[in-house]
Motif scaffolding. Structure first.
Motif, PDB file in Angstrom:
ATOM      1  N   GLY A   1       0.813  -1.212   0.000  1.00 45.44           N
ATOM      2  CA  GLY A   1       0.000   0.000   0.000  1.00 45.44           C
ATOM      3  C   GLY A   1       0.844   1.258   0.000  1.00 45.44           C
ATOM      4  N   MET A   2       1.912   1.267   0.795  1.00 43.01           N
ATOM      5  CA  MET A   2       2.793   2.429   0.831  1.00 43.01           C
ATOM      6  C   MET A   2       3.514   2.619  -0.509  1.00 43.01           C
ATOM      7  SD  MET A   2       2.454   3.934   3.766  1.00 43.01           S
ATOM      8  CE  MET A   2       0.718   3.523   3.640  1.00 43.01           C
ATOM      9  N   ALA A   3       3.927   1.513  -1.126  1.00 41.36           N
ATOM     10  CA  ALA A   3       4.575   1.599  -2.438  1.00 41.36           C
ATOM     11  C   ALA A   3       3.622   2.182  -3.472  1.00 41.36           C
ATOM     12  CB  ALA A   3       5.057   0.220  -2.873  1.00 41.36           C
ATOM     13  N   GLY A   4       2.334   1.841  -3.372  1.00 36.73           N
ATOM     14  CA  GLY A   4       1.339   2.404  -4.267  1.00 36.73           C
ATOM     15  C   GLY A   4       1.219   3.911  -4.103  1.00 36.73           C
ATOM     16  N   LEU A   5       1.268   4.393  -2.862  1.00 36.51           N
ATOM     17  CA  LEU A   5       1.242   5.832  -2.633  1.00 36.51           C
ATOM     18  C   LEU A   5       2.457   6.511  -3.254  1.00 36.51           C
ATOM     19  CD1 LEU A   5       0.037   6.214   1.085  1.00 36.51           C
ATOM     20  CD2 LEU A   5      -1.299   6.422  -1.004  1.00 36.51           C
ATOM     21  N   MET A   6       3.614   5.875  -3.116  1.00 39.62           N
ATOM     22  CA  MET A   6       4.831   6.459  -3.676  1.00 39.62           C
ATOM     23  C   MET A   6       4.756   6.555  -5.202  1.00 39.62           C
ATOM     24  SD  MET A   6       7.005   7.347  -1.305  1.00 39.62           S
ATOM     25  CE  MET A   6       5.493   8.003  -0.596  1.00 39.62           C
ATOM     26  N   ARG A   7       4.149   5.579  -5.844  1.00 41.61           N
ATOM     27  CA  ARG A   7       4.041   5.621  -7.310  1.00 41.61           C
ATOM     28  C   ARG A   7       3.110   6.737  -7.770  1.00 41.61           C
ATOM     29  NH1 ARG A   7       4.030  -0.092  -6.688  1.00 41.61           N
ATOM     30  NH2 ARG A   7       1.730  -0.096  -6.704  1.00 41.61           N
ATOM     31  N   ARG A   8       2.110   7.070  -6.963  1.00 39.91           N
ATOM     32  CA  ARG A   8       1.124   8.072  -7.370  1.00 39.91           C
ATOM     33  C   ARG A   8       1.453   9.473  -6.873  1.00 39.91           C
ATOM     34  NH1 ARG A   8      -2.175   3.968  -5.278  1.00 39.91           N
ATOM     35  NH2 ARG A   8      -2.792   5.279  -3.516  1.00 39.91           N
ATOM     36  N   ARG A   9       2.540   9.647  -6.174  1.00 40.19           N
ATOM     37  CA  ARG A   9       2.830  10.935  -5.533  1.00 40.19           C
ATOM     38  C   ARG A   9       3.049  12.036  -6.577  1.00 40.19           C
ATOM     39  NH1 ARG A   9       7.791   8.308  -5.676  1.00 40.19           N
ATOM     40  NH2 ARG A   9       9.619   9.627  -6.084  1.00 40.19           N
ATOM     41  N   ASN A  10       2.732  13.249  -6.166  1.00 40.42           N
ATOM     42  CA  ASN A  10       2.949  14.417  -7.007  1.00 40.42           C
ATOM     43  C   ASN A  10       4.303  15.072  -6.747  1.00 40.42           C
ATOM     44  OD1 ASN A  10       0.390  14.524  -8.428  1.00 40.42           O
ATOM     45  ND2 ASN A  10      -0.518  14.982  -6.432  1.00 40.42           N
ATOM     46  N   ARG A  11       4.826  14.933  -5.533  1.00 40.91           N
ATOM     47  CA  ARG A  11       6.157  15.464  -5.219  1.00 40.91           C
ATOM     48  C   ARG A  11       7.174  14.378  -5.514  1.00 40.91           C
ATOM     49  NH1 ARG A  11       6.348  17.957   0.392  1.00 40.91           N
ATOM     50  NH2 ARG A  11       5.748  19.864  -0.707  1.00 40.91           N
ATOM     51  N   ARG A  12       7.975  14.583  -6.553  1.00 38.44           N
ATOM     52  CA  ARG A  12       8.894  13.531  -6.981  1.00 38.44           C
ATOM     53  C   ARG A  12      10.152  13.468  -6.113  1.00 38.44           C
ATOM     54  NH1 ARG A  12       5.526  10.545  -8.889  1.00 38.44           N
ATOM     55  NH2 ARG A  12       7.268   9.207  -9.514  1.00 38.44           N
ATOM     56  N   ASP A  13      10.704  14.616  -5.750  1.00 38.43           N
ATOM     57  CA  ASP A  13      11.938  14.633  -4.968  1.00 38.43           C
ATOM     58  C   ASP A  13      11.587  14.717  -3.484  1.00 38.43           C
ATOM     59  OD1 ASP A  13      14.484  14.818  -4.015  1.00 38.43           O
ATOM     60  OD2 ASP A  13      14.850  16.864  -4.714  1.00 38.43           O
ATOM     61  N   LEU A  14      11.746  13.615  -2.797  1.00 35.04           N
ATOM     62  CA  LEU A  14      11.419  13.565  -1.366  1.00 35.04           C
ATOM     63  C   LEU A  14      12.668  13.599  -0.488  1.00 35.04           C
ATOM     64  CD1 LEU A  14       8.525  10.959  -1.515  1.00 35.04           C
ATOM     65  CD2 LEU A  14       8.338  13.414  -1.124  1.00 35.04           C
ATOM     66  N   GLY A  15      13.831  13.717  -1.092  1.00 34.60           N
ATOM     67  CA  GLY A  15      15.061  13.889  -0.331  1.00 34.60           C
ATOM     68  C   GLY A  15      15.523  12.650   0.405  1.00 34.60           C
ATOM     69  N   THR A  16      16.512  12.871   1.260  1.00 32.75           N
ATOM     70  CA  THR A  16      17.131  11.771   2.007  1.00 32.75           C
ATOM     71  C   THR A  16      16.155  11.102   2.962  1.00 32.75           C
ATOM     72  OG1 THR A  16      19.195  13.021   1.923  1.00 32.75           O
ATOM     73  CG2 THR A  16      19.111  11.177   3.451  1.00 32.75           C
ATOM     74  N   SER A  17      15.215  11.865   3.478  1.00 33.03           N
ATOM     75  CA  SER A  17      14.321  11.341   4.505  1.00 33.03           C
ATOM     76  C   SER A  17      13.572  10.108   4.021  1.00 33.03           C
ATOM     77  CB  SER A  17      13.334  12.422   4.950  1.00 33.03           C
ATOM     78  OG  SER A  17      12.524  12.833   3.860  1.00 33.03           O
ATOM     79  N   PHE A  18      13.084  10.134   2.794  1.00 32.37           N
ATOM     80  CA  PHE A  18      12.283   9.010   2.331  1.00 32.37           C
ATOM     81  C   PHE A  18      13.140   7.836   1.861  1.00 32.37           C
ATOM     82  CE2 PHE A  18       8.586  11.392   3.052  1.00 32.37           C
ATOM     83  CZ  PHE A  18       7.505  10.530   2.956  1.00 32.37           C
ATOM     84  N   LEU A  19      14.443   8.029   1.717  1.00 33.66           N
ATOM     85  CA  LEU A  19      15.318   6.871   1.531  1.00 33.66           C
ATOM     86  C   LEU A  19      15.317   6.021   2.804  1.00 33.66           C
ATOM     87  CD1 LEU A  19      18.369   8.486  -0.321  1.00 33.66           C
ATOM     88  CD2 LEU A  19      16.496   7.147  -1.309  1.00 33.66           C
ATOM     89  N   LEU A  20      15.340   6.695   3.951  1.00 34.62           N
ATOM     90  CA  LEU A  20      15.260   5.970   5.227  1.00 34.62           C
ATOM     91  C   LEU A  20      13.886   5.343   5.415  1.00 34.62           C
ATOM     92  CD1 LEU A  20      17.133   8.436   7.611  1.00 34.62           C
ATOM     93  CD2 LEU A  20      17.965   6.257   6.717  1.00 34.62           C
ATOM     94  N   VAL A  21      12.842   6.059   5.003  1.00 31.23           N
ATOM     95  CA  VAL A  21      11.488   5.514   5.126  1.00 31.23           C
ATOM     96  C   VAL A  21      11.337   4.272   4.262  1.00 31.23           C
ATOM     97  CG1 VAL A  21       9.046   5.982   4.699  1.00 31.23           C
ATOM     98  CG2 VAL A  21      10.476   7.740   5.765  1.00 31.23           C
ATOM     99  N   ARG A  22      11.849   4.326   3.035  1.00 35.14           N
ATOM    100  CA  ARG A  22      11.778   3.151   2.157  1.00 35.14           C
ATOM    101  C   ARG A  22      12.575   1.979   2.732  1.00 35.14           C
ATOM    102  NH1 ARG A  22      12.182   7.235  -2.123  1.00 35.14           N
ATOM    103  NH2 ARG A  22      10.287   7.188  -3.423  1.00 35.14           N
ATOM    104  N   LEU A  23      13.725   2.280   3.323  1.00 34.53           N
ATOM    105  CA  LEU A  23      14.512   1.229   3.982  1.00 34.53           C
ATOM    106  C   LEU A  23      13.690   0.587   5.089  1.00 34.53           C
ATOM    107  CD1 LEU A  23      17.160  -0.302   4.654  1.00 34.53           C
ATOM    108  CD2 LEU A  23      17.784   1.665   6.105  1.00 34.53           C
ATOM    109  N   SER A  24      12.976   1.397   5.852  1.00 31.51           N
ATOM    110  CA  SER A  24      12.176   0.849   6.953  1.00 31.51           C
ATOM    111  C   SER A  24      11.082  -0.072   6.426  1.00 31.51           C
ATOM    112  CB  SER A  24      11.552   1.999   7.763  1.00 31.51           C
ATOM    113  OG  SER A  24      10.438   2.564   7.105  1.00 31.51           O
ATOM    114  N   TRP A  25      10.478   0.284   5.301  1.00 34.34           N
ATOM    115  CA  TRP A  25       9.424  -0.570   4.734  1.00 34.34           C
ATOM    116  C   TRP A  25       9.996  -1.912   4.275  1.00 34.34           C
ATOM    117  CZ3 TRP A  25       7.219   4.061   1.490  1.00 34.34           C
ATOM    118  CH2 TRP A  25       6.438   4.853   2.323  1.00 34.34           C
ATOM    119  N   ALA A  26      11.237  -1.931   3.811  1.00 31.60           N
ATOM    120  CA  ALA A  26      11.864  -3.199   3.427  1.00 31.60           C
ATOM    121  C   ALA A  26      12.205  -4.042   4.651  1.00 31.60           C
ATOM    122  CB  ALA A  26      13.123  -2.932   2.601  1.00 31.60           C
TER     123      ALA A  26
END
Length: 425
Positions: free
Chosen positions: A259-284
């Protein structure tokens, strides 16, 4: 009482919790480095490894959840808190309580364990009452609000259970009344991390991810299914049916990540910076932790398995998620409070665009990799080096927070006409 419609707490409330969390983050990695010789084989008794674990789970994760939760709650559920003084009381009980409790764990001092444990339990009780009273006032006509409310009620139920289990474990160190201390400790860990902290995080990301990524919220039905599976898994864990709990939990985790990956694919803000690299790591790391947990239950991992499981669960999933969100929340709250104080402020994206945050994220990832490899290979030097790298990342985050504070303080006041919504020359 907070004035009706007021959504912004006094700055001293959320920032005292967040500042303490950054300090506990540094202390947690430092304690892990000091306890490196016994980390891989730690069995859950008192000492540096268990103190380091609680500096992260209580000092960073819980303190952040409480501090940010107090501020986010009125926005997430569209209901005001019952008052400001209970928020302050929670801080007075929780922050010293974490210090006393973890020091008691390091020194095996039963008096400190008791005092710290009671203080933390009382703080969490106040937090639960405040959140519960706010939830009772909520208008649940909005599907997103209903989702958050369901997650928070489930998280509060887990909070009560983990507090009872935690106090029982502390009492067992003094009186030895538990027949199987280790099994109770495992259930306590599951209820604390997958239950209270995990469900709280899953509830708030229903608001935070759409807000930061500029995307429509997740649909109610699939998110409710994930919550139902997670609650069922936690009930099984509490009953001791760990295989079923891990299996159901893994299914819930995979659906949540999908579900979170689906939100990321549909997002309007493409550059989410370093913060969402950590968030994506947490989801993995969330499903990875449950796979490791299932293998542990089936006795298919060697001696380093428990340590790697805890590292993946606490450091890989929860800590990565909290650090990633803090990289967004700190500048966001700073900008809002600066505007409230009548200061000229730069864009939030400018405040969060700092090389220090990139250093912190890189150190966090390197620390997890090094400590995990050190556990598998039984190399004390790798565990200590990884923990010190994590401590270096914590220092970078503290420097960033101090720099952010000084930058906000240095901003000029707007003229009175600008404070009324006009543009000053």
């Amino acid at each position: 009482m907070i004035a009706p419609g007021s959504k912004l707490l006094p700055a001293s409330i959320p920032f005292r919790f967040l500042a303490a969390a950054l300090l506990f983050h540094l202390l947690g990695w430092t304690a892990l480095a000091a306890g490196a010789p016994v980390v891989a084989g730690a069995e859950g008794g008192l000492g540096l490894p268990v103190a380091a674990l609680h500096l992260i789970t209580l000092g960073v994760l819980t303190v952040t959840a409480v501090g940010a939760g107090f501020q986010l709650l009125p926005v997430a559920i569209q209901a005001d808190l019952p008052g400001v003084w209970p928020c302050r009381m929670t801080g007075w009980l929780l922050l010293p309580g974490v210090v006393v409790l973890t020091w008691g764990m390091m020194t095996a001092d039963l008096w400190l364990l008791g005092i710290g444990g009671i203080s933390v339990a009382l703080a969490l009780l106040v937090f639960a009452v405040v959140v519960g009273m706010a939830l009772l006032r909520t208008d649940q006509t909005n599907p997103q609000v209903r989702l958050v409310v369901r997650h928070l009620w489930a998280a509060l139920a887990c909070l009560m259970a983990l507090a009872v289990l935690g106090l029982a474990l502390l009492g067992d160190f003094a009186h030895g009344y538990l027949d199987d201390h280790r099994t109770v400790a495992v259930i306590h860990l599951a209820v604390a991390c997958y239950g209270f902290l995990g469900l709280l995080a899953a509830g708030f990301v229903q608001v935070l991810v759409p807000m930061f990524a500029l995307v429509a919220p997740q649909r109610e039905r699939p998110a409710t299914l994930v919550l139902a599976l997670a609650v069922a898994a936690l009930i099984l864990a509490g009953a001791g049916a760990l295989i079923g709990a891990a299996s159901l939990g893994l299914a819930a985790a995979c659906l949540h990540v999908h579900g979170m990956a689906g939100l990321m694919r549909r997002r309007n803000r493409r550059d989410l910076g370093t913060s969402f690299l950590l968030v994506r790591l947490s989801w993995a790391m969330l499903p990875a932790s449950l796979v490791l947990g299932l293998l542990l239950i089936l006795d298919l991992l060697p001696a380093w398995g428990p340590g790697l499981f805890v590292l993946t669960l606490v450091g890989g999933w929860l800590l990565s998620l909290v650090l990633g969100m803090l990289q967004r929340i700190l500048p966001f709250l700073s900008a809002i409070h600066a505007a409230r104080a009548g200061r000229r402020i730069p864009k939030v994206s400018e405040l969060s665009d700092s090389p220090l945050l990139q250093i912190q994220a890189a150190c966090h990832v390197a620390a997890l990799a090094a400590v995990g490899m050190g556990m598998v290979l039984d190399l004390e030097v790798l565990i200590r080096g990884g923990a010190l790298t994590g401590a270096g990342g914590a220092v970078a985050f503290i420097i960033y927070a101090l720099d952010l504070y000084l930058r906000i303080r240095a901003l000029p006041q707007v003229r009175p006409v600008a404070a009324r919504g006009k543009t000053a020359p």
